[in-house]
Design a protein around this motif. Sequence first.
Motif, PDB file in Angstrom:
ATOM      1  N   ARG A 170       0.843  -1.189   0.000  1.00 23.98           N
ATOM      2  CA  ARG A 170       0.000   0.000   0.000  1.00 23.98           C
ATOM      3  C   ARG A 170       0.885   1.249   0.000  1.00 23.98           C
ATOM      4  NH1 ARG A 170      -2.711   0.422   6.098  1.00 23.98           N
ATOM      5  NH2 ARG A 170      -0.761   0.535   7.274  1.00 23.98           N
ATOM      6  N   ILE A 171       0.306   2.347  -0.494  1.00 24.04           N
ATOM      7  CA  ILE A 171       0.983   3.640  -0.547  1.00 24.04           C
ATOM      8  C   ILE A 171       0.150   4.644   0.228  1.00 24.04           C
ATOM      9  CG2 ILE A 171       1.797   5.495  -2.056  1.00 24.04           C
ATOM     10  CD1 ILE A 171       2.284   3.521  -4.223  1.00 24.04           C
ATOM     11  N   ARG A 172       0.829   5.448   1.030  1.00 20.60           N
ATOM     12  CA  ARG A 172       0.191   6.485   1.851  1.00 20.60           C
ATOM     13  C   ARG A 172      -0.849   5.905   2.794  1.00 20.60           C
ATOM     14  NH1 ARG A 172      -2.925   9.970  -0.900  1.00 20.60           N
ATOM     15  NH2 ARG A 172      -2.523  11.698   0.508  1.00 20.60           N
ATOM     16  N   GLY A 173      -0.731   4.609   3.122  1.00 22.44           N
ATOM     17  CA  GLY A 173      -1.666   3.985   4.037  1.00 22.44           C
ATOM     18  C   GLY A 173      -3.058   3.827   3.494  1.00 22.44           C
ATOM     19  N   ILE A 174      -3.226   3.935   2.163  1.00 25.64           N
ATOM     20  CA  ILE A 174      -4.568   3.901   1.567  1.00 25.64           C
ATOM     21  C   ILE A 174      -4.848   2.570   0.889  1.00 25.64           C
ATOM     22  CG2 ILE A 174      -6.075   4.961  -0.153  1.00 25.64           C
ATOM     23  CD1 ILE A 174      -4.722   7.591   0.372  1.00 25.64           C
ATOM     24  N   GLY A 175      -4.064   2.225  -0.107  1.00 22.37           N
ATOM     25  CA  GLY A 175      -4.326   1.006  -0.866  1.00 22.37           C
ATOM     26  C   GLY A 175      -3.118   0.619  -1.674  1.00 22.37           C
ATOM     27  N   ARG A 176      -3.249  -0.479  -2.399  1.00 20.67           N
ATOM     28  CA  ARG A 176      -2.129  -1.015  -3.146  1.00 20.67           C
ATOM     29  C   ARG A 176      -1.784  -0.110  -4.321  1.00 20.67           C
ATOM     30  NH1 ARG A 176      -2.999  -3.759  -7.901  1.00 20.67           N
ATOM     31  NH2 ARG A 176      -5.152  -4.143  -8.521  1.00 20.67           N
ATOM     32  N   ALA A 177      -0.563  -0.238  -4.771  1.00 19.97           N
ATOM     33  CA  ALA A 177      -0.073   0.605  -5.859  1.00 19.97           C
ATOM     34  C   ALA A 177      -0.612   0.132  -7.199  1.00 19.97           C
ATOM     35  CB  ALA A 177       1.457   0.585  -5.876  1.00 19.97           C
ATOM     36  N   ASN A 178      -0.939   1.085  -8.030  1.00 14.16           N
ATOM     37  CA  ASN A 178      -1.211   0.799  -9.429  1.00 14.16           C
ATOM     38  C   ASN A 178       0.136   0.721 -10.160  1.00 14.16           C
ATOM     39  OD1 ASN A 178      -3.342   0.887 -11.785  1.00 14.16           O
ATOM     40  ND2 ASN A 178      -1.656   2.215 -12.377  1.00 14.16           N
ATOM     41  N   VAL A 179       0.346  -0.296 -10.966  1.00 12.15           N
ATOM     42  CA  VAL A 179       1.641  -0.526 -11.596  1.00 12.15           C
ATOM     43  C   VAL A 179       1.512  -0.354 -13.104  1.00 12.15           C
ATOM     44  CG1 VAL A 179       3.512  -2.165 -11.967  1.00 12.15           C
ATOM     45  CG2 VAL A 179       2.350  -2.080  -9.762  1.00 12.15           C
ATOM     46  N   SER A 180       2.409   0.445 -13.676  1.00 11.03           N
ATOM     47  CA  SER A 180       2.469   0.634 -15.117  1.00 11.03           C
ATOM     48  C   SER A 180       3.899   0.381 -15.580  1.00 11.03           C
ATOM     49  CB  SER A 180       2.025   2.049 -15.498  1.00 11.03           C
ATOM     50  OG  SER A 180       2.915   3.012 -14.950  1.00 11.03           O
ATOM     51  N   SER A 181       4.038   0.120 -16.863  1.00 14.38           N
ATOM     52  CA  SER A 181       5.348  -0.102 -17.467  1.00 14.38           C
ATOM     53  C   SER A 181       5.489   0.842 -18.650  1.00 14.38           C
ATOM     54  CB  SER A 181       5.497  -1.555 -17.924  1.00 14.38           C
ATOM     55  OG  SER A 181       6.734  -1.760 -18.562  1.00 14.38           O
ATOM     56  N   GLY A 182       6.398   1.810 -18.529  1.00 14.97           N
ATOM     57  CA  GLY A 182       6.516   2.810 -19.578  1.00 14.97           C
ATOM     58  C   GLY A 182       5.236   3.581 -19.785  1.00 14.97           C
ATOM     59  N   ASN A 183       4.473   3.788 -18.688  1.00 17.94           N
ATOM     60  CA  ASN A 183       3.176   4.470 -18.694  1.00 17.94           C
ATOM     61  C   ASN A 183       2.097   3.692 -19.427  1.00 17.94           C
ATOM     62  OD1 ASN A 183       3.618   6.776 -17.075  1.00 17.94           O
ATOM     63  ND2 ASN A 183       4.725   7.759 -18.757  1.00 17.94           N
ATOM     64  N   PHE A 184       2.304   2.398 -19.662  1.00 17.96           N
ATOM     65  CA  PHE A 184       1.246   1.496 -20.115  1.00 17.96           C
ATOM     66  C   PHE A 184       0.698   0.774 -18.888  1.00 17.96           C
ATOM     67  CE2 PHE A 184       3.765   1.939 -23.969  1.00 17.96           C
ATOM     68  CZ  PHE A 184       2.801   2.041 -24.956  1.00 17.96           C
ATOM     69  N   GLU A 185      -0.600   0.817 -18.703  1.00 16.42           N
ATOM     70  CA  GLU A 185      -1.189   0.153 -17.545  1.00 16.42           C
ATOM     71  C   GLU A 185      -1.048  -1.361 -17.675  1.00 16.42           C
ATOM     72  OE1 GLU A 185      -5.285   0.249 -14.874  1.00 16.42           O
ATOM     73  OE2 GLU A 185      -5.259   1.101 -16.887  1.00 16.42           O
ATOM     74  N   THR A 186      -0.639  -2.016 -16.590  1.00 15.95           N
ATOM     75  CA  THR A 186      -0.425  -3.451 -16.588  1.00 15.95           C
ATOM     76  C   THR A 186      -1.330  -4.133 -15.567  1.00 15.95           C
ATOM     77  OG1 THR A 186       1.287  -3.519 -14.864  1.00 15.95           O
ATOM     78  CG2 THR A 186       1.995  -2.965 -17.106  1.00 15.95           C
ATOM     79  N   SER A 187      -1.410  -5.446 -15.665  1.00 16.18           N
ATOM     80  CA  SER A 187      -2.151  -6.239 -14.692  1.00 16.18           C
ATOM     81  C   SER A 187      -1.308  -6.559 -13.467  1.00 16.18           C
ATOM     82  CB  SER A 187      -2.615  -7.551 -15.333  1.00 16.18           C
ATOM     83  OG  SER A 187      -1.488  -8.343 -15.707  1.00 16.18           O
ATOM     84  N   ASN A 188      -0.021  -6.267 -13.508  1.00 12.05           N
ATOM     85  CA  ASN A 188       0.938  -6.543 -12.437  1.00 12.05           C
ATOM     86  C   ASN A 188       1.081  -8.034 -12.174  1.00 12.05           C
ATOM     87  OD1 ASN A 188       2.893  -5.658 -10.637  1.00 12.05           O
ATOM     88  ND2 ASN A 188       1.477  -5.554  -8.916  1.00 12.05           N
ATOM     89  N   ARG A 189       0.806  -8.841 -13.180  1.00 12.34           N
ATOM     90  CA  ARG A 189       1.071 -10.273 -13.028  1.00 12.34           C
ATOM     91  C   ARG A 189       2.539 -10.605 -13.255  1.00 12.34           C
ATOM     92  NH1 ARG A 189      -3.804 -14.145 -15.311  1.00 12.34           N
ATOM     93  NH2 ARG A 189      -5.450 -13.350 -13.944  1.00 12.34           N
ATOM     94  N   VAL A 190       3.252  -9.716 -13.914  1.00 17.24           N
ATOM     95  CA  VAL A 190       4.691  -9.886 -14.088  1.00 17.24           C
ATOM     96  C   VAL A 190       5.377  -8.979 -13.082  1.00 17.24           C
ATOM     97  CG1 VAL A 190       6.633  -9.728 -15.662  1.00 17.24           C
ATOM     98  CG2 VAL A 190       4.387 -10.410 -16.523  1.00 17.24           C
ATOM     99  N   PRO A 191       5.942  -9.515 -12.016  1.00 20.15           N
ATOM    100  CA  PRO A 191       6.529  -8.657 -10.989  1.00 20.15           C
ATOM    101  C   PRO A 191       7.710  -7.856 -11.530  1.00 20.15           C
ATOM    102  CG  PRO A 191       6.216 -10.916 -10.180  1.00 20.15           C
ATOM    103  CD  PRO A 191       5.998 -10.942 -11.651  1.00 20.15           C
TER     104      PRO A 191
END
Length: 576
Positions: A170-191
């Motif tokens: 989590r970030i800022r005590g709120i929730g999990r991070a959204n993960v992007s790769s090169g500003n493309f939104e990902t599913s974060n299945r690839v760590p």
Amino acid sequence: MIPNSRFVFASCLAQLVLTSMLAAQVAPTPNIPAATLARYDTNKNGRLEPEEQRVYESDLKQILTRGNATTGGDETVILSPFEVTANNRGYQATNTMSGTRLNSQLEDLGAAISVITKEQMADLAMLDINDVFLYTGSTEGTGQYTQIDEVSGRGETTDATAGDPANANRIRGIGRANVSSGNFETSNRVPLDPIDSDGVEISRGPNASIFGLGNPSGTVNIIGATANLQRNRSTVSFRADSFEGWRSSVDVNRVLFKDRLAIRVSGAKEHTGFDLKPSGVDTKRFNGMLSFRPFKRTMIRASYQYYQADGTRPNSIPPQDGVTAWRQAGSQTWDPLTSSLKLNGVVTRTTPPGYTYVPTANYGVQYVDRGGIGYWGQFYGATGGTSPFGALQSTRRVVVTTSQFQDNQPLIGRRTTVITDRNVYDWQSLNLYSQNSFEDKTETSRVTLDQIFLETQRQTLAAQFGWFREDSERFNRYLMADGATQGTTGMLSVDINERLLNGAANPYFLRPFIFQAEPRIRNMPLTNDVAPVVGYAQPRRLWRVQEQGAEDLFLPRRYQQHQSVDVCQRHQSHVA
């Protein structure tokens, strides 16, 4: 009384001359290395005179606006505004893609953004997002955070680390991070992994949500590795740790045509070990990258990544304590045929006490031992005429121990306790989830085209066309709890039934077991296609250096604040 106009003019002229003299004496000389100062200090007086300063600033302007890469002779390679130049050394990064989706200086962005460089990741042995969060402010990963069930109101711990550690943060005590790769939104299945990334950008707070990408907590943007058009490079590495884990990797970059065409291939094979046994995760990664500059203002990049991981992760938190309350009450036993609770053979009551659990009507009882299913009872409450237990089944209760709730908490309605006594469960060495397993396979493809249409000293017009695709398969076999359910799931209990429902002696009497309500076997395929188009048009900022009488572009901030003052104009407006 309005002053004489001649006096006003003379006063303005005197202030302007004085300001110019001070500007010449005080230091337009930046804090530059001694070798660079010696290069521009032609009269060797230890500082830059106005003429020397102009030469230095002219060279500085070219570096900031054009980049420091050249293609033979004096031809300057124009860098795309959609990529971060990899000229950072050490742990400090000055540019970022987060916040604007463009190559921007961190000091110009009004947002909380941290950048972890490739060198810092290597020095601190960072291999995933949880390693990165150990060294970043306002972030928490599996190393310092345990997810709490905040929905049901029971305040129970959930073992998200065993289920999906890449999202157990989590970030800022709120929730999990959204993960992007090169500003493309990902599913974060690839760590996140350093073999296919050149850095990590962490944007925290509401400013992390931009162009539909992100959430109020924050966004992690992975700066993807690319083929380098300038030089060949080969790297081979190996590492091992005290948990019986190891990792080997190879990274090769080859320039086929300098400043025109380059390819890069990399791969990593890893075994992640844990202190709880039996457990372990095997990971394989293979990457291929291509960079092609067909024209001076055109850049084409393509990449392909194959990721595979499989194994068994351990439980990261002890099971819920369904033993202590029963032991404190005297370790009483239960006869399901007579519905009686006994202490030392003496009946104490005919209803189950609070520290026990009675399976509901929609659940049957099944005992799974090392050899398989040892006993499969009927649903409690079944009264069918063909049932071998008949109508009596509604009065027969299989009772097991359960965890006690601590009520009247100021912030959480109910809170269950977990095992802390190593005499009950050795939480330092035994993996309760050894029956679980998972397998992930993901193929990721990406193509981007950066085109600069107009590039002058005053204006820039560019666009990026991109395509990103994830083709993923995920198979989970969770016979034990993975943190997705609450209640009795994952609880360490004791079978206190003296007899089975058919009247036979209970072979599992007083044996401990892990209570699992809903074993899950899931196959979850996923396809993610993203094709954004990003435009960029910017009139460049213009700063006039009055004492030099020349225009200067994109100078450091200390020059901008010092040289953009018109003393005479300010005095006239005050007089009027």
